[in-house]
Design a protein around this motif. Sequence first.
Motif, mmCIF file in Angstrom:
data_model
loop_
_atom_site.group_PDB
_atom_site.id
_atom_site.type_symbol
_atom_site.label_atom_id
_atom_site.label_comp_id
_atom_site.label_asym_id
_atom_site.label_seq_id
_atom_site.Cartn_x
_atom_site.Cartn_y
_atom_site.Cartn_z
ATOM 1 N N VAL A 1 0.863 -1.185 0.000
ATOM 2 C CA VAL A 1 0.000 0.000 0.000
ATOM 3 C C VAL A 1 0.901 1.238 0.000
ATOM 4 O O VAL A 1 2.002 1.208 0.560
ATOM 5 N N ASP A 2 0.438 2.297 -0.622
ATOM 6 C CA ASP A 2 1.193 3.544 -0.640
ATOM 7 C C ASP A 2 1.519 3.990 0.786
ATOM 8 O O ASP A 2 0.656 3.986 1.663
ATOM 9 N N ARG A 3 2.784 4.374 1.021
ATOM 10 C CA ARG A 3 3.239 4.714 2.369
ATOM 11 C C ARG A 3 2.454 5.882 2.952
ATOM 12 O O ARG A 3 2.102 5.890 4.139
ATOM 13 N N ASP A 4 2.155 6.884 2.133
ATOM 14 C CA ASP A 4 1.392 8.035 2.633
ATOM 15 C C ASP A 4 -0.003 7.611 3.084
ATOM 16 O O ASP A 4 -0.550 8.143 4.057
ATOM 17 N N THR A 5 -0.578 6.657 2.348
ATOM 18 C CA THR A 5 -1.902 6.145 2.733
ATOM 19 C C THR A 5 -1.831 5.459 4.093
ATOM 20 O O THR A 5 -2.701 5.657 4.951
ATOM 21 N N LEU A 6 -0.783 4.658 4.294
ATOM 22 C CA LEU A 6 -0.624 3.971 5.579
ATOM 23 C C LEU A 6 -0.385 4.954 6.709
ATOM 24 O O LEU A 6 -0.899 4.774 7.824
ATOM 25 N N ARG A 7 0.390 5.991 6.443
ATOM 26 C CA ARG A 7 0.617 7.016 7.466
ATOM 27 C C ARG A 7 -0.695 7.700 7.833
ATOM 28 O O ARG A 7 -0.984 7.949 8.998
ATOM 29 N N ARG A 8 -1.465 8.033 6.788
ATOM 30 C CA ARG A 8 -2.744 8.694 7.032
ATOM 31 C C ARG A 8 -3.675 7.787 7.829
ATOM 32 O O ARG A 8 -4.364 8.239 8.745
ATOM 33 N N GLU A 9 -3.675 6.493 7.503
ATOM 34 C CA GLU A 9 -4.499 5.547 8.245
ATOM 35 C C GLU A 9 -4.059 5.458 9.701
ATOM 36 O O GLU A 9 -4.894 5.385 10.613
ATOM 37 N N ALA A 10 -2.715 5.459 9.920
ATOM 38 C CA ALA A 10 -2.194 5.400 11.291
ATOM 39 C C ALA A 10 -2.600 6.634 12.078
ATOM 40 O O ALA A 10 -2.980 6.556 13.257
ATOM 41 N N GLU A 11 -2.546 7.800 11.413
ATOM 42 C CA GLU A 11 -2.947 9.044 12.071
ATOM 43 C C GLU A 11 -4.433 9.019 12.416
ATOM 44 O O GLU A 11 -4.850 9.437 13.496
ATOM 45 N N GLN A 12 -5.235 8.527 11.465
ATOM 46 C CA GLN A 12 -6.677 8.441 11.703
ATOM 47 C C GLN A 12 -6.988 7.468 12.837
ATOM 48 O O GLN A 12 -7.853 7.723 13.677
ATOM 49 N N LYS A 13 -6.255 6.339 12.866
ATOM 50 C CA LYS A 13 -6.459 5.350 13.922
ATOM 51 C C LYS A 13 -6.083 5.933 15.282
ATOM 52 O O LYS A 13 -6.810 5.767 16.267
ATOM 53 N N ALA A 14 -4.920 6.652 15.308
ATOM 54 C CA ALA A 14 -4.479 7.269 16.565
ATOM 55 C C ALA A 14 -5.471 8.317 17.033
ATOM 56 O O ALA A 14 -5.793 8.405 18.227
ATOM 57 N N ALA A 15 -5.994 9.104 16.055
ATOM 58 C CA ALA A 15 -6.973 10.144 16.399
ATOM 59 C C ALA A 15 -8.258 9.510 16.926
ATOM 60 O O ALA A 15 -8.859 9.998 17.889
ATOM 61 N N ALA A 16 -8.669 8.398 16.297
ATOM 62 C CA ALA A 16 -9.893 7.710 16.732
ATOM 63 C C ALA A 16 -9.709 7.135 18.141
ATOM 64 O O ALA A 16 -10.609 7.228 18.988
ATOM 65 N N GLU A 17 -8.534 6.548 18.371
ATOM 66 C CA GLU A 17 -8.267 5.989 19.701
ATOM 67 C C GLU A 17 -8.195 7.087 20.755
ATOM 68 O O GLU A 17 -8.676 6.908 21.879
ATOM 69 N N LYS A 18 -7.604 8.220 20.363
ATOM 70 C CA LYS A 18 -7.517 9.354 21.283
ATOM 71 C C LYS A 18 -8.914 9.872 21.627
ATOM 72 O O LYS A 18 -9.224 10.161 22.787
ATOM 73 N N ALA A 19 -9.746 9.990 20.584
ATOM 74 C CA ALA A 19 -11.122 10.450 20.811
ATOM 75 C C ALA A 19 -11.897 9.452 21.662
ATOM 76 O O ALA A 19 -12.680 9.835 22.544
ATOM 77 N N LYS A 20 -11.650 8.164 21.417
ATOM 78 C CA LYS A 20 -12.326 7.123 22.205
ATOM 79 C C LYS A 20 -11.910 7.193 23.672
ATOM 80 O O LYS A 20 -12.753 7.095 24.573
#
Length: 823
Positions: free
Chosen positions: A722-741
Amino acid sequence: MPHLKHDEIMRFGSQSKSYLHQIVADAIKKVTTSSRSALFKQFAALRFLSSTDSPQLSKSLRMVQNLQPVAVKRIQKPWQVPQNSTTLPQLKIYNSLSRQKELFVPNEGRRVKWYICGPTVYDSSHMGHARSYLSLDILRRVFIDYFGYDVQFIMNITDIDDKIIKRARQRYLLTSYLDESKEAPSVEKVITDVLAALELFRFKYNDELDPDKKKMYEVFDSQGAKKCADDLEKSMIAKDQSGIESAKGRLLNEARDVLSEWLDATHGKEIRDHSVFDQLAKTYENEFFADMARLHVLPVDVLTRVSEYVPEVIKYVERIISNGYAYASADGSVYFDTKAFEANPKHYYAKLVPEAYGTEVDGEAMLKNMRESEGELSMGTDRLQAKRSPNDFALWKTSKDGEPFWDSPWGKGRPGWHIECSVMSSAITGSKLDIHAGGFDLKFPHHDNEIAQVEAHYDDPHWVNYFLHCGTLRIAGMKMSKSLKNFITIRQALTQYTARQLRLLFLMHNWTDVLDYSPSTMERALQFEKMTNEFFLVVKDYLRRHYKPDSSQGYQKYQARELQLMEDFSKLKADVHDALCDSVDTRTVVEKIRELIWLGNAYIAEKEKEGTVPNCLLLRNFASYITWLLKMFGAIPQHQEIGFPVDSDDAASCGIASTSKETVVMPYLTALAEFREKVRNIAKEHKIVGILEECDRLRDEVLPELGVRLEDRSAQTCVKLVDRDTLRREAEQKAAAEKAKQAEKDRKAKEKADKEAAKRVPPTEMFKKGDEAAKYSKYDEKGIPTHLASGDEVTKSQRKKLEKMWEAQNKSYQQLTANGVAK
């Protein structure tokens, strides 16, 4: 030897015996070995029908029988054509000439002559251009790759036009005005010139009919150059030298548009060099084709430029005049005579938008259409008075000072806008055209005038069979306009999204629909891309592990589940065919792709739950079919076998994939994934936390930075490039979701703790603590407020509410006290 027919046998049955004997004798002499069997059967019939048992006839029949070969060859059973009860749909396309979907029938076999209106190259291409050219690219690909038509795709470039002339003069004059190699204009001159420019701008504002342009002028006048000019004047009065230079620079930058407009009005007629106009047109023509390449729009088969067809334009106009449908004015212009054209019973003006022509048409709307079609430089009072009718339009314009020109029978001039496409399409395709296409806004007057010109030239009422007009583009539900500050160029859009993502958005809208470009609609396209890509990656992972095309591995028996899936797959393909026949309904096709992916994912999940390997050949067929469709639509490069390319978007579009990154690295990644899976299982068995943490770190931190995603599935570890930028964006979104949770969890915990703490407060103190204390000034003996902080007495309704709250708190407090909790 020809066999005897049934009616001959019946006739012979009634003849005399001697006559029958003679027939037999003659037949025996002529008989060939291959026909003896059939001859014998006919003679037997003769004997039966003649009702005779003559010894001579019987002897003759025995002679034939003795001549018959021992082995008789059986004849082949006649074959019948299968009867298909299903009526296959045929391609129908929405035709603006009839305003409905019509069966598509080319003029010549499978050859399709297709002309589209290209850009007027005076500025950067924007998303409105993308709406037309990307949508038509999709249509063209479907016509060629799905329906098998031999398409000749022709496009023009308008490089002679009022907008080009004016923009070229403005740019040239402004560049000369600001040229640092010359003496820079003084501050006083800048202020004087800008104020004069603003005065001209206000005049244009008052004269403008278009509400969007009027609003744009209003913004310029109130917020832009005028404010900067005022700031510069204040700095000059204060004799602040640094402030003066700074304000001067801001003014010149902010006043570029108004100043260039004023410079053109005062010095535009002095431009004599044709290269000024050619350079601007060539600059934006090159930029347009660069933008089309970035969008992966196929190159046209034939490109025509107006500047290269001026001689043909002149001859074309002469023919229209000789046919009686045009006239030359005293100033050297030539106009199309709409009344003369309409007076001929075989012609009909404004076939596309008939409601836009006639006495009932709004005069202001007609003037606006003329301004857009004739050009701003051609709307003078003298030009309007030279026409026999307000509806007449220019075929040839006499050139004024500061405009390019060519010699003609009517004097120095240049082509009108509408005549360009009529001449250039006829030069390539002749008198008949299968398809003419363009944007929705070109219907009237441009395309209606084109039709009239060609029909007048050939004096034939039949030119184009199908007119295709792409739907309009909206930016977040609104018309794209510089005045609304939502004007987006193609290059700006490509900094936010990839060409594939934009194309997917277009595929999710039918080509005739209004297309809304906004973050929310793009999010839908991104989600579709991700869903499709994830399916591709899972299928490819299974194929790498369990399917070898050069061996029998992977060829599994089709059980009832697989047979049902195959039936569902066939039905979906039939639905896709129906959709493409239905005026190339790509929106439905996208939904069918979504359904097919859902079927595949559900099947994979079932097999993983069972602990068995899914039928890889069936999954491969699913993925290959989706890939084939997206290839046809231009969303995947042709060299790709399955799925989206792992290589960069630009490289993939150019076909650079002889040895792809996926082919090279995937064997190593698969080996790494299998090793990690074994180590992880051992660590689980022996509960070695440190090793499990390292396995997770490899999956979550190390490999994503290399563009690799590992997914721990129940059946196996799935490896995805998978494109590295896509994976980074997914990791950021996951971290943000976990932070919000976690934040929500903490909020609820605090809220619960606050409620528990509040229960421990004695009811006599509950309104005297925290935020409540600031609301009130006096309390009764129970601690219930009697007066607000303002000094006003608490109302009866408020008192009732406060008493209820006090009672509830008292009850909770008493319970806690009884349990020994409250202190």
